[in-house]
Every structure is written in structure tokens, then in C-alpha cells.
Scaffold this motif. Structure first.
Motif, mmCIF file in Angstrom:
data_model
loop_
_atom_site.group_PDB
_atom_site.id
_atom_site.type_symbol
_atom_site.label_atom_id
_atom_site.label_comp_id
_atom_site.label_asym_id
_atom_site.label_seq_id
_atom_site.Cartn_x
_atom_site.Cartn_y
_atom_site.Cartn_z
ATOM 1 N N GLU A 181 35.593 39.666 44.947
ATOM 2 C CA GLU A 181 36.324 39.617 46.225
ATOM 3 C C GLU A 181 36.495 38.180 46.701
ATOM 4 O O GLU A 181 37.456 37.860 47.395
ATOM 5 C CB GLU A 181 35.570 40.396 47.305
ATOM 6 C CG GLU A 181 35.356 41.869 46.978
ATOM 7 C CD GLU A 181 36.656 42.637 46.962
ATOM 8 O OE1 GLU A 181 37.382 42.535 47.961
ATOM 9 O OE2 GLU A 181 36.948 43.308 45.947
ATOM 10 N N LYS A 182 35.528 37.322 46.362
ATOM 11 C CA LYS A 182 35.635 35.958 46.901
ATOM 12 C C LYS A 182 35.624 34.836 45.854
ATOM 13 O O LYS A 182 36.118 33.752 46.119
ATOM 14 C CB LYS A 182 34.550 35.710 47.943
ATOM 15 C CG LYS A 182 33.132 35.672 47.427
ATOM 16 C CD LYS A 182 32.210 35.263 48.587
ATOM 17 C CE LYS A 182 30.763 35.296 48.190
ATOM 18 N NZ LYS A 182 29.886 35.019 49.324
ATOM 19 N N ASP A 183 35.046 35.073 44.685
ATOM 20 C CA ASP A 183 34.997 34.006 43.681
ATOM 21 C C ASP A 183 36.357 33.837 42.984
ATOM 22 O O ASP A 183 37.152 34.772 42.944
ATOM 23 C CB ASP A 183 33.903 34.311 42.649
ATOM 24 C CG ASP A 183 32.507 34.241 43.260
ATOM 25 O OD1 ASP A 183 32.346 33.583 44.314
ATOM 26 O OD2 ASP A 183 31.576 34.848 42.697
ATOM 27 N N TYR A 184 36.601 32.642 42.465
ATOM 28 C CA TYR A 184 37.889 32.337 41.819
ATOM 29 C C TYR A 184 37.734 32.225 40.295
ATOM 30 O O TYR A 184 36.718 31.761 39.799
ATOM 31 C CB TYR A 184 38.456 31.016 42.363
ATOM 32 C CG TYR A 184 39.270 31.233 43.611
ATOM 33 C CD1 TYR A 184 40.654 31.301 43.570
ATOM 34 C CD2 TYR A 184 38.637 31.424 44.840
ATOM 35 C CE1 TYR A 184 41.399 31.540 44.723
ATOM 36 C CE2 TYR A 184 39.372 31.662 45.992
ATOM 37 C CZ TYR A 184 40.753 31.723 45.917
ATOM 38 O OH TYR A 184 41.471 31.970 47.049
ATOM 39 N N LEU A 237 42.395 21.918 37.302
ATOM 40 C CA LEU A 237 42.755 22.690 38.503
ATOM 41 C C LEU A 237 41.504 23.325 39.104
ATOM 42 O O LEU A 237 41.338 23.393 40.320
ATOM 43 C CB LEU A 237 43.770 23.788 38.174
ATOM 44 C CG LEU A 237 45.091 23.345 37.549
ATOM 45 C CD1 LEU A 237 45.999 24.553 37.358
ATOM 46 C CD2 LEU A 237 45.784 22.302 38.404
ATOM 47 N N ALA A 238 40.612 23.794 38.232
ATOM 48 C CA ALA A 238 39.399 24.473 38.704
ATOM 49 C C ALA A 238 38.501 23.527 39.507
ATOM 50 O O ALA A 238 37.852 23.959 40.466
ATOM 51 C CB ALA A 238 38.625 25.060 37.526
ATOM 52 N N PHE A 284 32.103 30.309 47.906
ATOM 53 C CA PHE A 284 32.643 30.930 46.687
ATOM 54 C C PHE A 284 32.398 30.029 45.465
ATOM 55 O O PHE A 284 32.315 28.808 45.570
ATOM 56 C CB PHE A 284 34.111 31.325 46.844
ATOM 57 C CG PHE A 284 35.119 30.203 46.845
ATOM 58 C CD1 PHE A 284 35.566 29.642 45.653
ATOM 59 C CD2 PHE A 284 35.661 29.733 48.045
ATOM 60 C CE1 PHE A 284 36.521 28.634 45.652
ATOM 61 C CE2 PHE A 284 36.614 28.721 48.051
ATOM 62 C CZ PHE A 284 37.037 28.165 46.851
ATOM 63 N N VAL A 285 32.262 30.682 44.320
ATOM 64 C CA VAL A 285 32.015 29.980 43.060
ATOM 65 C C VAL A 285 33.278 30.096 42.204
ATOM 66 O O VAL A 285 33.987 31.105 42.265
ATOM 67 C CB VAL A 285 30.798 30.600 42.331
ATOM 68 C CG1 VAL A 285 30.566 29.950 40.967
ATOM 69 C CG2 VAL A 285 29.548 30.465 43.191
ATOM 70 N N THR A 286 33.571 29.077 41.425
ATOM 71 C CA THR A 286 34.755 29.090 40.563
ATOM 72 C C THR A 286 34.323 29.128 39.097
ATOM 73 O O THR A 286 33.372 28.464 38.696
ATOM 74 C CB THR A 286 35.621 27.837 40.839
ATOM 75 O OG1 THR A 286 36.019 27.870 42.210
ATOM 76 C CG2 THR A 286 36.867 27.807 39.972
ATOM 77 N N LEU A 303 30.939 25.183 40.282
ATOM 78 C CA LEU A 303 31.924 25.453 39.238
ATOM 79 C C LEU A 303 31.235 25.731 37.904
ATOM 80 O O LEU A 303 30.345 24.981 37.490
ATOM 81 C CB LEU A 303 32.839 24.219 39.124
ATOM 82 C CG LEU A 303 33.867 24.145 38.012
ATOM 83 C CD1 LEU A 303 34.804 25.359 38.040
ATOM 84 C CD2 LEU A 303 34.698 22.876 38.159
ATOM 85 N N ILE A 304 31.639 26.794 37.246
ATOM 86 C CA ILE A 304 31.057 27.109 35.940
ATOM 87 C C ILE A 304 32.130 26.946 34.863
ATOM 88 O O ILE A 304 33.174 27.612 34.900
ATOM 89 C CB ILE A 304 30.444 28.522 35.957
ATOM 90 C CG1 ILE A 304 29.312 28.504 36.993
ATOM 91 C CG2 ILE A 304 29.905 28.904 34.575
ATOM 92 C CD1 ILE A 304 28.744 29.816 37.331
ATOM 93 N N PHE A 305 31.863 26.032 33.962
ATOM 94 C CA PHE A 305 32.758 25.771 32.833
ATOM 95 C C PHE A 305 32.302 26.629 31.661
ATOM 96 O O PHE A 305 31.112 26.666 31.344
ATOM 97 C CB PHE A 305 32.656 24.311 32.382
ATOM 98 C CG PHE A 305 33.159 23.300 33.371
ATOM 99 C CD1 PHE A 305 34.513 23.037 33.491
ATOM 100 C CD2 PHE A 305 32.271 22.570 34.167
ATOM 101 C CE1 PHE A 305 34.987 22.076 34.379
ATOM 102 C CE2 PHE A 305 32.726 21.612 35.064
ATOM 103 C CZ PHE A 305 34.089 21.368 35.170
ATOM 104 N N VAL A 306 33.258 27.265 31.005
ATOM 105 C CA VAL A 306 32.917 28.079 29.841
ATOM 106 C C VAL A 306 33.755 27.657 28.648
ATOM 107 O O VAL A 306 34.966 27.449 28.771
ATOM 108 C CB VAL A 306 33.158 29.580 30.132
ATOM 109 C CG1 VAL A 306 32.961 30.420 28.873
ATOM 110 C CG2 VAL A 306 32.203 30.052 31.220
#
Ligand code: TPP
Ligand code: MG
Length: 328
Positions: free
Chosen positions: A63-66, A129-130, A144-146, A174-177
């Protein structure tokens, strides 16, 4: 491999997770069929990464994370809220396609409704962008977390280093994968990078990086759960490398038999994450073979229905060409 039970998820949540894995697989098989019979133009698929993508996406608050995905992340987008019909509308290039109203290539997922930011075909630009999206959370004091993903070949693009450096300096949520499937089209990892793994790069940017077996549902889920909690608390970014397989050719436009040996493909198929999760579900008594078969029928029915509905929707009309392209 860790047991499913160790994930701490309820029985219902684990069964739902498997349903999403199955939906991702069956929907992707449909997308391939549609290209092969000439009804759609293109497909690029995440077969072999579904378990990793479901476990990853389940750790977030949709609902809130991107989410700024890349082209193989269809299954993760389904967990984030997109429907099979949404995906098929994009594949058919229909006006109601939520990703781009039929303007973009298929598999370039986006949904304003679900906080999924559509990306460019230029690989890894979503990572930059992230950082902007994650920076806005910090500036607006929002929690919120991205999440942003890319492939291991694309992780060598210059802007990935810029994104990680900025995220490390600002301690962004921010989480990079990196979904490491050991190929960038036809180029194997030995020709892509010289380090032992890709996650160790995070140290150079001042944050933690880990490499996880993408077939291990529980390990992936728990890794992301902790990373999301830390990011939400203001502890900064993480880099998570998921070791996955690419069970198909790169896309509908190539044939991996040309650059992969028969033995390699056979060996990879023995470790299909869908089969491995089925075995775990049976061994841990979450579902019986009969129940698995019944669910397969239900998912196939849902996808048949979604295909018919999406195909019957109107194509974009020429007069609407520039709608949604420029801000009003
Ligand atoms: C900047 C840029 N260079 C090249 C391409 C063409 N291209 C598309 S996908 C791809 C390979 C990406 O491999 P990887 O990052 O490992 O992701 P995978 O497809 O394996 O998931 C390439 C070279 C592109 N889209 N953008
Ligand atoms: Mg790759």
C-alpha cells in the motif's frame, strides 16, 4: 534449504505464496504461447525466478512502499497488486494496459495505483530513479521503503554505481536487488565481472550486501524482511543479490540452445524452483499432490479467462497517441 515453516509465515500465507509462484509460471507460459501464435509481439520472462520474486515482494507493504522493477519481475508485480489481466493487457498492447496504455513494449511493468514505477528499456536506469524516489521519502519524512531490481549484466552500468554511491551517502531507505541468472543475453558471468559475487560491491558504498539462493523461499523472505525493517528504521540501504536461473531463452527473440549446452539446460531444469517449492509443500504437509493439482486447474482457468477478457478489449486509437505521453 530452510524449511517453509522457518519463514514464520502462517499456513494461509505460505499457500498464497505458492499460488503466486504458480500464477507467475502459468501466466508466463501463456505469454510465450501468444507470441508463438502471432497474437502478441514479444515476451521476456522470469521463469526460474518466481520463488525469489514472491518471497522478495511479500516482505514489503504494497500500500505504501514503492517498486521500480525490471523486465523479468512480472511475478513480483503480481504480488505487488497487478493482476493477470493487467499483464495481458500490456502484452496485447491495449488501451487499458496500466503500464503504458499500449505505448511501451510488453514487460515494462508500471502501475500508478500500486506504486510500481514504469521503467525504461535502457537497462538499470530505474536504479537512479529509485534513489530519487527513496530520497523523497527522506525529505518528506515518510517511512515508505523503495525496492529496485536489475540483472547482473546490467549492474555493470555506470549509473548503478552512481545510484549506490548516492544511496550510501544519504542512507536512503532503498533496497537494491541484482537478480543474478548467470547470463546477460548470451554472455556468461565469467565474461561479465571478475569478483566472487556482486553483493560485495555494497561495502564500497558503505552498506551491507548479501548473496542469497533464490530457490530458498524462507531465506529470501527473511533476508528481505530484515532489510525492509532496517530501511524503515532509517538504517540505510542494502544490496541483495539473488542467485536465480533463467529457464528460458533471454526473450522471445533468441534461442538459448545456440549458446548453452544441452547438459547445462537439463541440469538447470532439475532445480526448477516451482518443483522444489512443491516438494517442500508436500514434505511439510502444507498441501497434498491432489490439492496442488486442483490449484493448478484454478490458476489455469483464471489465466484463460483473463486472456479472453484482455484480448477483447479495444486497441488504442490513433487520435489518443499522445495522451499519457506528456503531462497535461
Ligand atoms: C544500456 C543498455 N544496453 C544494452 C541493452 C540491451 N540489453 C537488454 S537486456 C540485456 C542483457 C541484460 O542482462 P542482465 O542484466 O544479466 O539481465 P537478465 O536479462 O539476464 O535478467 C541487454 C544487453 C539495453 N537494453 N540497454
Ligand atoms: Mg542476467
Amino acid at each position: 534449504m530452510k524449511t517453509l515453516k522457518k519463514s514464520g509465515l502462517s499456513k494461509e500465507e505460505i499457500i498464497q505464496a505458492y499460488r503466486e509462484v504458480l500464477r507467475g509460471r502459468r501466466l508466463d507460459e501463456r505469454l510465450w504461447q501468444l507470441t508463438r501464435i502471432g497474437k502478441t509481439s514479444f515476451n521476456i520472462s522470469g521463469q526460474g525466478a518466481e520463488v525469489a520474486q514472491v518471497a522478495m515482494a511479500m516482505a514489503f507493504e504494497h500500500e505504501k512502499d514503492y517498486f521500480l522493477p525490471y523486465y523479468r519481475d512480472m511475478t513480483a508485480c503480481l504480488v505487488w497488486g497487478m493482476t493477470s489481466k493487467d499483464i495481458l493487457l500490456g502484452s496485447f498492447g491495449k488501451e487499458d494496459d496500466p503500464s503504458s496504455h499500449g505505448r511501451m513494449m510488453p514487460n515494462h511493468y508500471g502501475s500508478k495505483e500500486h506504486n510500481i514505477v514504469a521503467f525504461s528499456s535502457t537497462v538499470s536506469t530505474q536504479m537512479v530513479l529509485a534513489t530519487g524516489v527513496a530520497y523523497s521519502a527522506q525529505l518528506e519524512k515518510s517511512d515508505f521503503v523503495t525496492l529496485t531490481t536489475t540483472g547482473e549484466g546490467s549492474a555493470n552500468q555506470g549509473e548503478v554505481q552512481e545510484a549506490m554511491n548516492f544511496a550510501g551517502v544519504k542512507k536512503l531507505p532503498l533496497i537494491f536487488v541484482i537478480e543474478n541468472n548467470e547470463y546477460a543475453i548470451s554472455v556468461p558471468i565469467e565474461e561479465q565481472y571478475a569478483g566472487e559475487n556482486m553483493s560485495s560491491r555494497a561495502v564500497g558504498y558503505g552498506f551491507e550486501g548479501v548473496t542469497v539462493d533464490g530457490n530458498d523461499f524462507t531465506e529470501v523472505y527473511l533476508t528481505f524482511k530484515k532489510a525492509v525493517e532496517d530501511a524503515r528504521k532509517g538504517l540505510g540501504p542494502k544490496l541483495i543479490e539473488l542467485k536465480v536461473s533463467r529457464l528460458t531463452s533471454h526473450s522471445a527473440d533468441d534461442d538459448h540452445n545456440v549458446y548453452r549446452s544441452k547438459e547445462e539446460i537439463e541440469e538447470m531444469k532439475k532445480h526448477d524452483p516451482l518443483d522444489e517449492m512443491q516438494k517442500q509443500l508436500i514434505a511439510e504437509k502444507y498441501l497434498t499432490q491432489e490439492e496442488l493439482d486442483k490449484m493448478d486447474e484454478e490458476v489455469r482457468d483464471e489465466i484463460n479467462k483473463a486472456t479472453d477478457e484482455a484480448e477483447a478489449m479495444p486497441d488504442p486509437v490513433a487520435s489518443s497517441l499522445l495522451d499519457e505521453v506528456y503531462a497535461k
